[in-house]
Design an enzyme around this catalytic site. Structure first.
Site, mmCIF file in Angstrom:
data_model
loop_
_atom_site.group_PDB
_atom_site.id
_atom_site.type_symbol
_atom_site.label_atom_id
_atom_site.label_comp_id
_atom_site.label_asym_id
_atom_site.label_seq_id
_atom_site.Cartn_x
_atom_site.Cartn_y
_atom_site.Cartn_z
ATOM 1 N N HIS A 137 15.168 -2.052 2.290
ATOM 2 C CA HIS A 137 16.469 -2.106 2.929
ATOM 3 C C HIS A 137 17.599 -1.864 1.936
ATOM 4 O O HIS A 137 18.739 -1.685 2.324
ATOM 5 C CB HIS A 137 16.619 -3.424 3.695
ATOM 6 C CG HIS A 137 15.780 -3.439 4.943
ATOM 7 N ND1 HIS A 137 16.107 -4.098 6.083
ATOM 8 C CD2 HIS A 137 14.600 -2.814 5.218
ATOM 9 C CE1 HIS A 137 15.179 -3.908 7.016
ATOM 10 N NE2 HIS A 137 14.250 -3.130 6.496
ATOM 11 N N SER B 119 15.079 3.770 4.403
ATOM 12 C CA SER B 119 13.835 4.488 4.674
ATOM 13 C C SER B 119 13.943 5.962 4.290
ATOM 14 O O SER B 119 14.986 6.583 4.472
ATOM 15 C CB SER B 119 13.507 4.413 6.162
ATOM 16 O OG SER B 119 13.454 3.072 6.595
ATOM 17 N N LYS C 289 9.284 1.536 19.435
ATOM 18 C CA LYS C 289 8.270 2.467 18.926
ATOM 19 C C LYS C 289 7.172 1.694 18.180
ATOM 20 O O LYS C 289 5.985 1.982 18.319
ATOM 21 C CB LYS C 289 8.924 3.487 18.001
ATOM 22 C CG LYS C 289 8.012 4.635 17.637
ATOM 23 C CD LYS C 289 8.805 5.807 17.065
ATOM 24 C CE LYS C 289 7.873 6.898 16.587
ATOM 25 N NZ LYS C 289 8.579 8.131 16.238
ATOM 26 N N ASP C 290 7.582 0.685 17.386
ATOM 27 C CA ASP C 290 6.596 -0.146 16.687
ATOM 28 C C ASP C 290 5.723 -0.903 17.682
ATOM 29 O O ASP C 290 4.519 -1.033 17.497
ATOM 30 C CB ASP C 290 7.297 -1.149 15.757
ATOM 31 C CG ASP C 290 7.650 -0.513 14.413
ATOM 32 O OD1 ASP C 290 7.113 0.572 14.115
ATOM 33 O OD2 ASP C 290 8.461 -1.098 13.671
ATOM 34 N N GLU D 33 -17.799 -2.943 0.336
ATOM 35 C CA GLU D 33 -17.191 -2.627 1.622
ATOM 36 C C GLU D 33 -16.573 -1.238 1.540
ATOM 37 O O GLU D 33 -16.236 -0.757 0.458
ATOM 38 C CB GLU D 33 -16.111 -3.670 1.920
ATOM 39 C CG GLU D 33 -16.689 -5.071 1.966
ATOM 40 C CD GLU D 33 -16.649 -5.651 3.340
ATOM 41 O OE1 GLU D 33 -17.565 -5.327 4.118
ATOM 42 O OE2 GLU D 33 -15.711 -6.399 3.639
#
Ligand code: HEM
Ligand code: FES
Lengths: 184, 415
Positions: B213, B217, B241-242, B285
């Protein structure tokens, strides 16, 4: 410190260096003190007294025939005891020491040539090599083969091929009689 | 940070004393976000959701789990059979780790493709890498806890990596184990740290978001925001959207939890740990496989360990290895190809890491490990010679070109 008495008149050069000295000394003592206070925390993670108490393992070898091998536990780790055949001993002795990654003569690694006693933990990343049981792969050198990343050991437990850097270590041991051995 | 004004008197009273509502207002509502973010920008918040799921399921698992070498395996089986919804908690946690890594890997490769590691976001990139490293540590220690055969031998192999360090290596491994092999003290401390590290990750994520922030972005065009016409407020545009992304992720993730819960699991780990027998084929893994392949490709112990850690550490230097001023691969024809080749190399390395180190896998592993590291010097070279395509004027310009001309200069209307 000739001008100690003049400290009321601003900051004469000597005073500034005295302040620097005090600052550095305080920082140094603080850092050293913190480091010392950290040690008990760090050391609490090291092996505790009961883990350290040297354990020993006694093994009766009378039932292990020539060509056979047994695995015993010592300090939570496997120890390989192999009753070597004459051919295996010959093979171990015939190797040119200079060609080895971790040069060690076979007679430095055994007390009685027919009994090879080594810690069965691969010196690469700690897996247990195969080669103790009859059907196990033993690698190109007739000793042990590590399934994890393919290290190969010879009939003296010496590293011959693959990523491991060192020979299988020989633990401290003593023969109590002809057929009993105490490891540790 | 100036405080926001709230209509609700109670909220205002509280906010004047502790400005959490202002902080939320600034960072989750007003936060001016580039208007052109695509779905690859969903994976940060998705990773955040996975972190919350891991912490929640983990805390409830811990209430029924026993970190003792004699009891651990059975306590996990009891969770699976007897504890109410224990199977759900464990399957959510077990598969949650995989989905967490899926989100984070996509998130990292998004950053690579769109040049999000470049100025001014270097510290943001570093924090991401530190989060990733901490996650790897957390997952590695978590995998030890059920105390199956792979738990035990995976822990043995990975902790032994430290024995490669010259002089102090053995002292360090003994210290890590609290004994002379992986045993009860190891399991105990791994549980303590496995409980702690997720909260460290949480704090790191907070810093990651503060850095985000501060620099704002990046976006698919990789160009700077020129003015308010290039941004839209985070809420409601990106919250919705998230939320959509969360719906899709949960569908896939819970689909696996309910219908394929052992998809990622090696059956060997349902055999209790036996310190005397190494299973014939040890695999970590899936999310560690490319690095495991690199480790095995170097025929020298210390060299292998250095290569493996180097494969991650080198990413910290990426902002300086890449000398191009253009961020997005959209405008970098050579980098774009290099990126896809690198992504492919990572996948192939992962496959090689899953196979036994025999036959053609050994030379293949070497070739692809070299290819992995070749990416960085190649990037350094091409980033100077590559001729980027022309960049658009602004984020808004290409979008508004088709629409009524003249509107473009106007600031966007805010919702
Ligand atoms: C960053 C977040 C986390 C990751 C990536 C993670 C990863 C893992 C993994 C891979 C396992 C092994 C699963 C299996 O094969 O059974 C595990 C087990 C476990 N974790 Fe976590 N974990 C996280 C957070 C937590 C938290 C916050 C706790 C709370 C104490 C926790 C408690 C446990 C417990 C008790 C087990 C053993 C039970 C089991 O094996 O299912 N975890 N974790
Ligand atoms: S642990 Fe034996 S070869 Fe790697």
């Amino acid at each position: 410190m000739a001008n100690m008495s003049t400290h009321t008149q601003g900051l004469p050069p000597g005073d500034a260096s005295r302040r620097d000295f005090l600052l550095y000394a305080t920082t140094a003592v603080g850092v050293a003190g913190t480091a010392m206070a950290l040690w008990p925390f760090i050391n609490s993670m090291n092996p505790s007294a009961d883990t350290l108490a040297m354990s020993t393992t006694e093994v009766d070898l009378s039932s292990v025939a020539e060509g056979q091998a047994i695995t015993v536990t010592w300090r939570g780790k496997p120890v390989f005891i192999r009753h070597r055949t004459a051919a295996e001993i010959e093979e171990a002795k015939a190797v040119n020491i200079g060609d080895l990654r971790d040069p060690e003569a076979d007679d430095k690694r055994v007390k009685k040539p027919q009994w090879l006693i080594v810690v069965g933990v691969c010196t690469h990343l700690g897996c247990i090599p195969l080669g103790q049981k009859a059907g196990d792969p033993r690698g190109e050198f007739g000793g042990w083969f590590c399934p994890c990343h393919g290290s190969q050991y010879d009939t003296s437990g010496r590293i011959r091929k693959g990523p491991a850097p060192l020979n299988l270590p020989v633990p401290a041991y003593t023969f109590l009689t002809d057929t009993t051995v105490r490891i540790g | 940070m100036s405080g926001s004004q709230f209509n609700n008197k109670v909220i205002q009273w509280f906010d004047d004393r502790l400005p959490i509502f202002s902080m939320l207002q600034h960072s989750a509502v007003e936060y001016p976000t580039p208007r052109n973010l695509n779905y690859w920008w969903n994976f940060g918040s998705l990773a955040g959701l996975m972190l919350v799921i891991m912490i929640l399921s983990g805390i409830f698992l811990a209430m029924a789990y026993t970190p003792n070498e004699a009891l651990a395996f059975n306590s996990v089986e009891r969770i699976m059979r007897d504890v109410n919804y224990g199977w759900l908690l464990r399957y959510m946690h077990m598969n949650g780790a995989s989905f967490f890594f899926v989100c984070v890997y996509i998130h990292i490769f998004r950053g690579l493709y769109y040049g999000s590691y470049k100025a001014p976001r270097e510290v943001l990139w570093w924090l991401g890498l530190v989060i990733y490293l901490t996650m790897m540590g957390t997952a590695f220690m978590g995998y030890c806890l059920p105390w199956g055969q792979l738990s035990f031998w995976g822990t043995t192999v990975i902790t032994n990596l430290f024995s490669a360090i010259p002089v102090v290596g053995d002292a360090i491994t003994t210290w890590l184990w609290g004994g002379f092999s992986v045993a009860n003290p190891t399991l105990n401390r791994f549980f303590a740290l496995h409980y702690l590290l997720p909260f460290v990750i949480f704090a790191l994520v907070f810093l990651h978001v503060v850095a985000l922030h501060t620099t704002k972005s990046n976006n698919p065009l990789g160009i700077d925001v020129k003015g308010p016409q290039d941004t839209i407020p985070f809420h409601p545009y990106y919250t919705i959207k998230d939320l959509f992304g969360i719906g899709v992720l949960l569908m896939v993730y819970l689909g696996v939890v309910f219908f394929l819960p052992n998809f990622f699991v090696e059956p060997t780990n349902y055999i209790p740990a036996n310190p005397m027998v190494t299973p014939p084929h040890i695999v970590p893994e899936w999310y560690f496989l490319p690095f495991y392949a690199i480790l095995r490709s170097v025929p020298d112990k210390l060299g292998g360990v250095i290569a493996m850690f180097g494969a991650i550490v080198i990413f910290f230097f990426l902002p300086w290895i890449d000398r191009s001023k253009v961020r997005s691969a959209k405008f970098r024809p050579i980098y774009k190809q290099l990126f896809w080749i690198f992504a492919l190399v990572c996948v192939v390395l992962g496959y090689i890491g899953s196979q036994p180190p025999e036959g053609s896998m050994v030379p293949l592993g070497r070739v692809f490990s070299v290819a992995y590291f070749a990416f960085f010097p190649l990037l350094w070279l091409i980033s100077k010679v590559e001729k980027p395509k022309p960049l658009p004027q602004s984020i808004a310009a290409p979008v508004l070109k088709g629409a009524s001309v003249g509107h473009a200069a106007q600031p966007m209307e805010k919702a």
